[in-house]
Design an enzyme around this catalytic site. Sequence first.
Site: not given
Length: 618
Positions: A2, A613
Amino acid sequence: MCGIVGYAGRNAAAPVIIESLKKLEYRGYDSAGVTVLGSGVETYKAVGKIINLESEIPKNLKGAIGIGHTRWATHGRPSTENAHPHNSGGNPVKISLVHNGIIENYMALKERLIGEGYEFKSETDTEVIAHLLHKHIYGSPDGKEARNNLLAGLREALKEIEGSYALAVISADEQGKLVLARKDSPLVIGLGKGENFAASDVTAFLIHTRDVIFVDDFETAVLTPDSVEIFDREGKLKEKKIEKIEWDFEAAEKAGYEHFMLKEIHEQVSAIHNTLAGKVSELEGAIYLKELNLNDDEIKKLSRVQILACGTSWHAGLLGKYLFEQLAGIHCDIDICSEYRYRNPVMHEGTLAIAITQSGETADTLAAVREIMSYNCPTLAITNVVGSTITREANSVLYTRAGPEIGVAATKTFSTQLILLYLLAVKFALVRGKLSPDYVKSFITEIRKVPGEIQQILNQKEVIRECAENFACSKSYFFLGRHLSYPIALEGALKLKEISYVHAEGFAAGELKHGPIALLDEGAPVVAIATKGQTYEKMLSNIKEVKARDAYVIAVANINDTEIGKYADVVLRVPSCDELLAPLLSVVVLQLLAYYTALARDCAIDKPRNLAKSVTVE
């Protein structure tokens, strides 16, 4: 991972916080939120992009003290309820905080706080901290008078918390303050004029100041617009060095590393720690996988595990196959997802399907999972992304708590996938009576050492760099492994191919004489994983075999191995450890070898050509 920001100044806090959160978008997030001390504690949250949050915040919102957060879900799905900041204090709200980290004992604390009358609105571990802090300041859910100030209450609350945290906290009763705390999660203070900043990453406030103080573990801090006070573990005021940040923005978002891949290789230390958090008890010799929707009787009845994966995740799964069979005595098959759908698999009663996918969106993996679920086979997903498609379709989900991985080549997600496979195999073995509680205690002791052992490897990365640079012009590499090291040889070869565009192949060392040895010529680099264990002597024989063809041997071996130097040209060392866990160390060496080879060849390391990705097409 985060993103946290905090602001204490004289300007409107909300625009500063929003601007800072945007600087942290590269870390990845699924929701965001802001609290400002205005007429009271005013909190705004939104799922999705920061622009969604901006639309929720009034244009004329006043208040010069505030906190903000971008969330990457670990406890609870992406939602406004689970987004930070989290508040406590009923009506009116007294406390608001943002948190980065994992609280390992949050369930026990939550149950106690519910019993004391606190109401929870989210599924997160963080809300526990808000209510616990409120209790230590106000005494009860409806308490109005403060018994402690914010800093003292926070110190008391932290004594009850097990786990990692970077915290930024504000209180309606202490309007001019921003309080911080840190343990095992990054936190940095930015020093301005008439304003001060806090963040999990200097990127957040780099446009405002380059003068910073890095908060260390067990330190707390109090910020006002005109002052910064930092306290040690005992609560004593301490002097801290002010650092001058010279990085530009692009460098800052990589925390000073040249590439995201190198940053993420280093982050394996914390990623493994976070993935283990709350899942193992050394004292009890227990492994807790509460997300696994299988009881002990169902685990005992398992006759087969079917692993489904692609690419790097397939290599993790191959090691998982060895672990399930060796430790738990369960037959295990592994398939490449794109092949599984077309081979008309024979299904067996008592099968558990395990799908491994970094993104949770890999099209081939999702198709294979849907195929096997059509046979009413229970499925377990191992993924890094909360709320991804596979988490909604599988019966159970285990999350790798690796945080966002920006580089295309998987590093920390691979290591954390392995960690979960180790825990699953040992858990199954314990339940099925294949391993004793004493062995499990010993295993937990050893696996908890892995982050520190990886750090030792990272501390000697310049040796690996020199080796890579010497062979950067080679046209082909060979990677050899046996038993548990064979999947790591495959992964090492894949990493080199992906980012340096060098041809590389991984082989089971015993297969050399069945064909691949014909490719060897003078000076060909051969990477041999030769850590101590049951196949060590045979690997030495394979090394002698390739040396007889004038190949150049780069051995990955234990630090206390005095024999290997007689046969290998270069030895890259890893700490001595339990044979079972050696793959977790060997792979870090191979990741660094691939990285420094690509660096020497001036390749696009974070975004290699032709690769994505998340592979969302079949």
